[in-house]
Design an enzyme around this catalytic site. Structure first.
Site, mmCIF file in Angstrom:
data_model
loop_
_atom_site.group_PDB
_atom_site.id
_atom_site.type_symbol
_atom_site.label_atom_id
_atom_site.label_comp_id
_atom_site.label_asym_id
_atom_site.label_seq_id
_atom_site.Cartn_x
_atom_site.Cartn_y
_atom_site.Cartn_z
ATOM 1 C CE1 TYR A 154 -0.926 9.684 -7.539
ATOM 2 C CE2 TYR A 154 -0.572 7.441 -6.767
ATOM 3 C CZ TYR A 154 -0.838 8.774 -6.502
ATOM 4 O OH TYR A 154 -1.021 9.178 -5.199
ATOM 5 C CG ASP A 170 6.598 4.541 -9.508
ATOM 6 O OD1 ASP A 170 6.628 3.562 -8.721
ATOM 7 O OD2 ASP A 170 5.800 5.486 -9.391
ATOM 8 C CE LYS A 222 -0.159 0.747 -4.919
ATOM 9 N NZ LYS A 222 0.302 1.844 -5.738
HETATM 10 C C1 LIG Z 1 0.583 3.314 -5.501
HETATM 11 C C2 LIG Z 1 1.639 3.943 -6.312
HETATM 12 C C3 LIG Z 1 2.448 4.980 -5.808
HETATM 13 C C4 LIG Z 1 2.190 5.628 -4.480
HETATM 14 O O1 LIG Z 1 2.306 4.730 -3.431
HETATM 15 P P1 LIG Z 1 1.585 5.087 -2.028
HETATM 16 O O2 LIG Z 1 2.065 4.001 -1.134
HETATM 17 O O3 LIG Z 1 0.131 5.063 -2.305
HETATM 18 O O4 LIG Z 1 2.063 6.432 -1.627
HETATM 19 C C5 LIG Z 1 3.488 5.426 -6.580
HETATM 20 N N1 LIG Z 1 3.736 4.897 -7.797
HETATM 21 C C6 LIG Z 1 2.974 3.918 -8.311
HETATM 22 C C7 LIG Z 1 3.309 3.355 -9.651
HETATM 23 C C8 LIG Z 1 1.898 3.417 -7.604
HETATM 24 O O5 LIG Z 1 1.123 2.478 -8.147
#
Ligand SMILES: *Cc1c(COP(=O)(O)O)cnc(C)c1O
Length: 427
Positions: free
Chosen positions: A142, A237, A265
């Site tokens: 994701y 990511d 995060k």
């Molecule tokens: C949480 C997450 C996102 C999106 O971040 P948001 O702050 O919720 O938009 C993108 N990539 C990864 C791997 C994530 O865990």
């Protein structure tokens, strides 16, 4: 009706589904979401004042435990100086310097407000810098909810993807090739067919959005080599795994340097800060230097940056990650020994402060394997644990998070609750 039920009914009148982010609605496990009143350390309290040990940690940010006094003080101090200026601040420089120091592949970084913005902008930058359109992502990873990333694999191998969300035009996803995680052969095949057209590969080097799945070293090494050979940009990511699996992120554990990294995060410490950065020569394509447009009214917000910067300082304490990993490993060892004791199809795995629990015999290495786990049993387990005051992610396909405040007694309470829950389910 419980206070949680009353709030949930009321929330649904003015908010779609009663929540501001879908997984919070408990749809996959059933039941009523807990409305949270406060959080401290390893604990959260719901609207009924019931106390839980929290293994979501705001989906990763709460690595220091909730409401760490130094973070709260930094936020209060920053707030008193004004909430937002729409002009640069020194704290943003400090934040950028800290990120560049801790993640050496990042020479320059831009701050944004969410992980979605970070990955969406990194993607645009990769396309702008390479003047190519096609991108590769992996099933089960994701990367936020940008249009071209809400894609599942097309009908055949090496066919371009289809949208996973309505509202995303097929035209927006036709440049996205979706491959299987941890499948180096597919990656080789994709590059041999489309190599010169691929702008970037985006990957979670430790996947945390299909439960926890670790990339194999060979998979990431192959990816790095193919990107270099074909002039494609490698984007890690690390919104979830950055500063969560190790101080230098997953890239430090695998010893692989991506060209761009997305962060989020943990770097906000609970407030909205995310970032993307990497090689200076690529970052130079961003406005105002280059032609790739990207902007944000609240980017680098001073209050949010104060929380992030303080968090980044505190996670550099000696042995922080050794201790965090140890506590997480104790939890996972506890789960695995219960599985052996009861002889059930259940196992757990961990890396740094992240863990996965799986209702299957072995730790999965692919999206297909994780999908074979018994989600119905997980759902029962989730509710048994919740009843016993343990708050796990409300889905069989999410990772779990441990904080620096998860002490031995917190872990032991959790393991005992898991044993009782699993006995009840299986015996
Ligand atoms: C949480 C997450 C996102 C999106 O971040 P948001 O702050 O919720 O938009 C993108 N990539 C990864 C791997 C994530 O865990």
């Amino acid at each position: 009706m419980s206070s949680n039920e009353i709030l949930f009914q009321r929330a649904q009148i003015t908010t779609p589904g009663g929540v501001n982010s879908p997984v919070r609605a408990f749809r996959s496990v059933g039941g009523t979401p807990r409305f949270i009143k406060k959080a401290q350390g390893a604990y959260i309290w719901d609207a009924e004042d019931k106390k839980y040990i929290d293994y979501i940690g705001s989906w990763g940010p709460a690595i220091l435990g909730h409401a760490h006094p130094e973070v709260i003080a930094a936020v209060q101090n920053a707030a008193e100086q004004g909430l937002s200026f729409g002009a640069p601040t020194e704290a943003e420089i400090l934040m950028a310097e800290e990120i560049c120091k801790l993640v050496p592949s990042i020479e320059q970084v831009r701050l944004v407000s969410s992980g979605t913005e970070a990955t969406m902008s990194a993607l645009r930058l990769a396309r702008g810098a390479t003047k190519r359109d096609k991108i590769i992502k992996f099933e089960g990873c994701y990367h936020g909810h940008a249009d071209s990333l809400l894609v599942k694999a097309g009908s055949g191998l090496l066919t371009f993807g289809n949208p996973t969300s309505s509202g995303v035009p097929a035209d927006f996803t036709k440049h996205t090739l979706v491959l299987d995680y941890n499948d180096s052969d597919q990656l080789e095949a994709a590059f041999s067919q489309f190599g010169s057209e691929i702008a970037c590969v985006i990957v979670e080097p430790v996947a945390g959005n299909m439960n926890l799945i670790k990339a194999t070293e060979g998979f990431l090494k192959t990816m790095r080599r193919l990107c270099t050979e074909h002039g494609s940009i490698l984007i890690f990511d690390e919104v979830m795994c950055g500063f969560r699996v190790a101080l230098g992120g997953a890239q430090s554990l695998y010893n692989i340097q991506p060209d761009l990294t997305a962060l989020g995060k943990v770097i906000g410490g609970g407030l909205p800060v995310a970032a993307f950065g990497g090689k200076a020569e690529i970052m130079a394509h961003l406005a105002p230097l280059g032609g790739v447009y990207q902007a944000g009214t609240l980017s680098g917000n001073p209050v949010a940056v104060a929380a992030g910067l303080t968090t980044l300082k505190l996670i550099q304490a000696p042995e922080f990650y050794t201790n965090l990993s140890q506590q997480t490993q104790k939890l996972v060892d506890g789960f695995n020994s219960i599985a052996a004791e009861l002889n059930i199809d259940f196992c757990a795995d961990a890396i740094g402060g992240m863990f996965g629990i799986y209702f299957r015999k072995e730790v999965p290495v692919s999206f297909n394997q994780v999908m074979q786990a018994n989600a119905a049993t997980f759902n029962r387990f989730f509710h048994e644990m919740l009843e016993r005051g343990i708050y796990l992610a409300p889905s069989a396909f999410e990772a779990g998070f441990v904080s620096a405040m998860h002490s031995d007694s917190v872990i032991e309470t959790t393991i005992n609750a898991a044993r009782d829950s699993l006995r009840k389910i299986y015996m």
